[in-house]
Design an enzyme around this catalytic site. Structure first.
Site: not given
Ligand SMILES: Cc1cc2nc3c(=O)[nH]c(=O)nc-3n(C[C@H](O)[C@H](O)[C@H](O)COP(=O)(O)O)c2cc1C
Length: 395
Positions: A45, A135, A173, A201, A346
């Site tokens: 994380k 992020c 990233k 995301t 269809c």
């Molecule tokens: C609740 C949550 C917290 C996340 N926290 C981080 C984070 O701290 N750092 C990060 O780079 N990405 C974070 N992400 C993004 C994920 O690493 C990932 O890029 C994104 O969720 C897409 O992958 P997935 O569809 O498999 O979840 C978070 C995603 C979720 C759902």
């Protein structure tokens, strides 16, 4: 048996499956349980200088029936101190020396902050660094996260600073929320990045609670824009990885909407060396990796790919510019009456969203394609609830 082991910037992973930076990597204890379950690697994380204070609740999902299509979160970086993470990293590496551990880091556009974080996690023993330039919520307001990954100059500058002190592979990233992700990827490559992970995301607003008249997720009545993850974002992730594979020469870690071996296979086929999973683990647990490994391995055997490296990027040459498509390729829909249930879906779709090429005189009679009217758009195929009932055949 296909060889599932992969290499990512010189790091050897037993299989291509890593946990992405998210709640499943919130603590060292969790990461160790995940390694025990079969994950080859994990990204912590995101670690920042200050622990985060999170809103409650901070998740909301988009469902179709009881199937989750996507998840929105307004979660920030880790709530834990750097010192706690340092101890966790040491312990993870003591118990799992052969698994790959990346530390995800986030800081302001201040060289000393990045240097400090990198030195701390490297001394603790991480195998790689993932710089979080992506992020989309909460952190950009503080000059961190996606605002850094939306500016090639800033992304390049931070990468250069990081490389001044980094002794382990450095991955950046990236956010999909840019006009041209290749421009950002290239800036990081030129600044010395060793790999790219994509995507984080997608900025989103998941919806409104119509009864309470509140935005979701409702934090005591108010909300903020968040980041969307899960199956719905896979097409965006695949597009970004394919573009980065074509436009840069760095190894890629594919992230976004991976829940089954098939999703991972698609990411590898468009150029990913390894993949990361988050939301699917939040919903189904660490155990899903076993099915993913088995499924991918069986698929590789069936298709004759002896290794993931052989499979990587296999379909990239088939992704062309739109103008290079074969416009001489002509098809029409064909309905198999033996399978047709006469549901009429269809017919309606073709009447109001297509080319009025399907005739159906009554609900008792089978629909019929009028060949010369059909434009081969394929809408009927996607609407039909019976698998194999409608096919496209040469015109
Ligand atoms: C609740 C949550 C917290 C996340 N926290 C981080 C984070 O701290 N750092 C990060 O780079 N990405 C974070 N992400 C993004 C994920 O690493 C990932 O890029 C994104 O969720 C897409 O992958 P997935 O569809 O498999 O979840 C978070 C995603 C979720 C759902």
């Amino acid at each position: 048996m296909a060889d599932l082991s992969v290499e990512l910037s010189g790091l050897k992973l037993m299989n291509p499956f890593m946990l992405t930076s998210a709640p499943p990597t919130a603590t060292g204890e969790m990461i160790q349980r995940a390694f025990e379950a079969g994950w080859a690697g994990a990204v912590t994380k995101s670690i920042a200088l200050e622990p985060a204070i999170d809103a409650q609740p901070r998740l909301a999902r988009l469902a179709m029936g009881n199937k989750t299509i996507g998840l929105e979160n307004i979660e920030l970086t880790t709530q834990r101190n750097l010192e706690v993470w340092v101890k966790d990293i040491e312990e993870i590496k003591r118990h799992y020396p052969d698994h790959i551990l990346f530390a995800s880091l986030m800081a302001a556009v201040v060289k000393e902050e990045w240097h400090f974080l990198i030195k701390q996690v490297e001394e603790a023993g991480v195998d790689g660094l993932e710089l979080n330039f992506s992020c989309p919520h909460g952190m950009p307001e503080k000059g961190m996260g996606s605002v850094q990954g939306q500016d090639p100059t800033i992304a390049g500058e931070i990468t250069r600073w990081a490389k001044e002190v980094a002794t382990v592979p450095l991955m950046v990233k990236l956010t999909p929320n840019v006009t041209d992700i290749v421009e950002i990827g290239k800036a990081c490559e030129e600044a010395g990045a060793d790999a790219i992970s994509a995507i984080n995301t997608v900025p989103a607003f998941i919806g409104v609670d119509l009864d309470r008249l509140e935005p979701l997720p409702s934090v005591g009545g108010t909300s903020a824009f968040g980041g969307y993850s899960g199956p719905a974002i896979k097409p965006i992730g695949l597009r970004c990885i394919a573009q980065l594979a074509k436009g840069t020469s760095l190894p890629l870690s594919g992230v976004g909407g991976i829940a089954r071996w098939r999703d991972a296979a698609e990411y590898i086929l468009v150029g990913a060396s390894a993949v990361q999973v988050g939301t699917a683990v939040m919903f189904q647990g660490y155990e899903i990796v076993e099915k993913m490994k088995k499924g991918l391995s069986a698929y590789m055997d069936e298709k004759g790919f002896e290794s993931v490296a052989r499979m990587r990027g296999y379909i990239l040459p088939k992704i062309t510019a739109h103008e290079e498509l074969n416009f001489g390729y002509k098809v029409v829909a064909a309905i198999d009456q033996a399978l047709c249930s006469k549901c009429g879906l269809c017919y309606t779709a073709c009447m109001d969203g297509g080319w009025q090429a399907i005739e159906m005189e009554s609900r008792q009679l089978y629909p019929r394609v009028v060949g010369e009217k059909c434009d081969g758009c394929s809408l009927c195929l996607h609407i039909c609830p019976v698998e194999g009932c409608i096919a496209l055949v040469p015109a």
